[in-house]
Design an enzyme around this catalytic site. Structure first.
Site, PDB file in Angstrom:
ATOM      1  N   ARG A  88      20.466 -33.064 -17.422  1.00  0.00           N
ATOM      2  CA  ARG A  88      19.688 -33.153 -16.094  1.00  0.00           C
ATOM      3  C   ARG A  88      19.356 -31.929 -15.333  1.00  0.00           C
ATOM      4  O   ARG A  88      18.833 -31.791 -14.087  1.00  0.00           O
ATOM      5  CB  ARG A  88      20.307 -34.134 -15.077  1.00  0.00           C
ATOM      6  CG  ARG A  88      20.244 -35.593 -15.518  1.00  0.00           C
ATOM      7  CD  ARG A  88      20.797 -36.462 -14.554  1.00  0.00           C
ATOM      8  NE  ARG A  88      21.798 -36.299 -13.825  1.00  0.00           N
ATOM      9  CZ  ARG A  88      22.053 -37.161 -12.742  1.00  0.00           C
ATOM     10  NH1 ARG A  88      21.374 -38.093 -12.591  1.00  0.00           N
ATOM     11  NH2 ARG A  88      23.416 -36.977 -12.037  1.00  0.00           N
ATOM     12  N   ASP A  89      19.799 -30.717 -15.979  1.00  0.00           N
ATOM     13  CA  ASP A  89      19.529 -29.653 -15.258  1.00  0.00           C
ATOM     14  C   ASP A  89      19.321 -28.410 -16.231  1.00  0.00           C
ATOM     15  O   ASP A  89      19.656 -27.120 -16.115  1.00  0.00           O
ATOM     16  CB  ASP A  89      20.640 -29.125 -14.281  1.00  0.00           C
ATOM     17  CG  ASP A  89      20.234 -28.024 -13.161  1.00  0.00           C
ATOM     18  OD1 ASP A  89      19.105 -27.753 -12.929  1.00  0.00           O
ATOM     19  OD2 ASP A  89      21.099 -27.437 -12.724  1.00  0.00           O
ATOM     20  N   ILE A  90      18.421 -28.751 -17.341  1.00  0.00           N
ATOM     21  CA  ILE A  90      18.221 -27.639 -18.103  1.00  0.00           C
ATOM     22  C   ILE A  90      17.045 -26.529 -17.609  1.00  0.00           C
ATOM     23  O   ILE A  90      16.057 -26.877 -17.220  1.00  0.00           O
ATOM     24  CB  ILE A  90      17.371 -28.187 -19.475  1.00  0.00           C
ATOM     25  CG1 ILE A  90      18.470 -29.312 -20.093  1.00  0.00           C
ATOM     26  CG2 ILE A  90      16.801 -27.250 -20.379  1.00  0.00           C
ATOM     27  CD1 ILE A  90      19.577 -28.200 -20.733  1.00  0.00           C
ATOM     28  N   THR A 127      17.067 -29.075 -10.738  1.00  0.00           N
ATOM     29  CA  THR A 127      16.460 -27.840 -10.094  1.00  0.00           C
ATOM     30  C   THR A 127      14.873 -28.111  -9.888  1.00  0.00           C
ATOM     31  O   THR A 127      14.204 -28.268 -11.141  1.00  0.00           O
ATOM     32  CB  THR A 127      16.892 -26.357 -10.803  1.00  0.00           C
ATOM     33  OG1 THR A 127      18.191 -26.243 -11.024  1.00  0.00           O
ATOM     34  CG2 THR A 127      16.042 -25.065 -10.211  1.00  0.00           C
TER      35      THR A 127
END
Length: 219
Positions: A88-90, A127
């Site tokens: 969920r935050d690559i 992000t």
């Protein structure tokens, strides 16, 4: 104080998510716990730098190395997704290129264990520049959301610019959901057609038009 329990649970969620993963391209978690009111995670020491450095003009890497890195991240994501963990935050800051050219995916702090009954929809985690349209919409996400984020990273590694931009958060989130990016063929004309095809499919706004698994990306 009112945020302490939430921060602590998110902190240990990283250990829970990453701790169940054992893969050469994912940072290794050795231990976690609390000692005198201090929560800690012990993980392997990584010597290298994150990919934000290689997303800048003058610092772009050769296509062959970029492809190798994207493939390594895809392998890590494929393994995580098979273990029912969505990152969920690559983003470039969470992908480390080590001195020996190995790639490590780090920071599972907002990862979601897919089988968790505590999963909530309507809450946005991630992000903004690297979110998938379904993340922006606050929908429940699966591994295909990580693949969209990987597409954003891929685009940035090739062009030194992000595909979706906005003067403020609202404009940025609208761009992710509705606006088309500048085609790779225009901004990086030397990019080979097969690479353009991969990026375009990764960045498909519709989940069904995207790669359905990280294994498909690697092939």
């Amino acid at each position: 104080a009112d945020e302490l329990s939430d921060v602590k649970s998110r902190f240990f969620r990283e250990a829970e998510a990453a701790g169940k993963l054992s893969h050469p391209n994912i940072v290794t978690i050795y231990d976690m716990g609390e000692d005198h009111d201090m929560a800690y995670i012990a993980m392997e020491l990584l010597k290298g730098r994150d990919l934000t450095h290689y997303c800048q003009k003058g610092q772009l890497l050769p296509l062959k190395r970029v492809l190798k890195m994207i493939g390594a991240v895809a392998e890590a994501l494929g393994y995580a997704h098979n273990q029912e963990v969505v990152h969920r935050d690559i983003k470039p800051a969470n992908i480390i290129l080590l001195e020996d050219d190995q790639v490590k995916v780090a920071d599972f702090g907002i990862a979601r264990v897919m089988s968790s009954s505590k999963t909530q929809t309507g809450i946005i985690f991630g992000t903004p520049n690297y979110m998938s349209p379904e993340q922006v919409a606050g929908k429940k996400v699966d591994g295909r959301s990580d693949l969209f984020s990987l597409g954003v990273v891929f685009y940035e590694l090739l062009t030194a610019t992000r595909p979706f931009k906005g003067d403020n958060l609202t404009a940025l989130l609208y761009a992710v959901s509705n606006t088309e990016y500048v085609p790779l063929a225009e901004i990086a004309p030397k990019t080979t057609p097969c690479v353009i095809e991969i990026v375009e499919r990764l960045l498909s706004k519709g989940v069904s038009r995207r790669y359905q698994s990280a294994a498909q990306v690697i092939k």
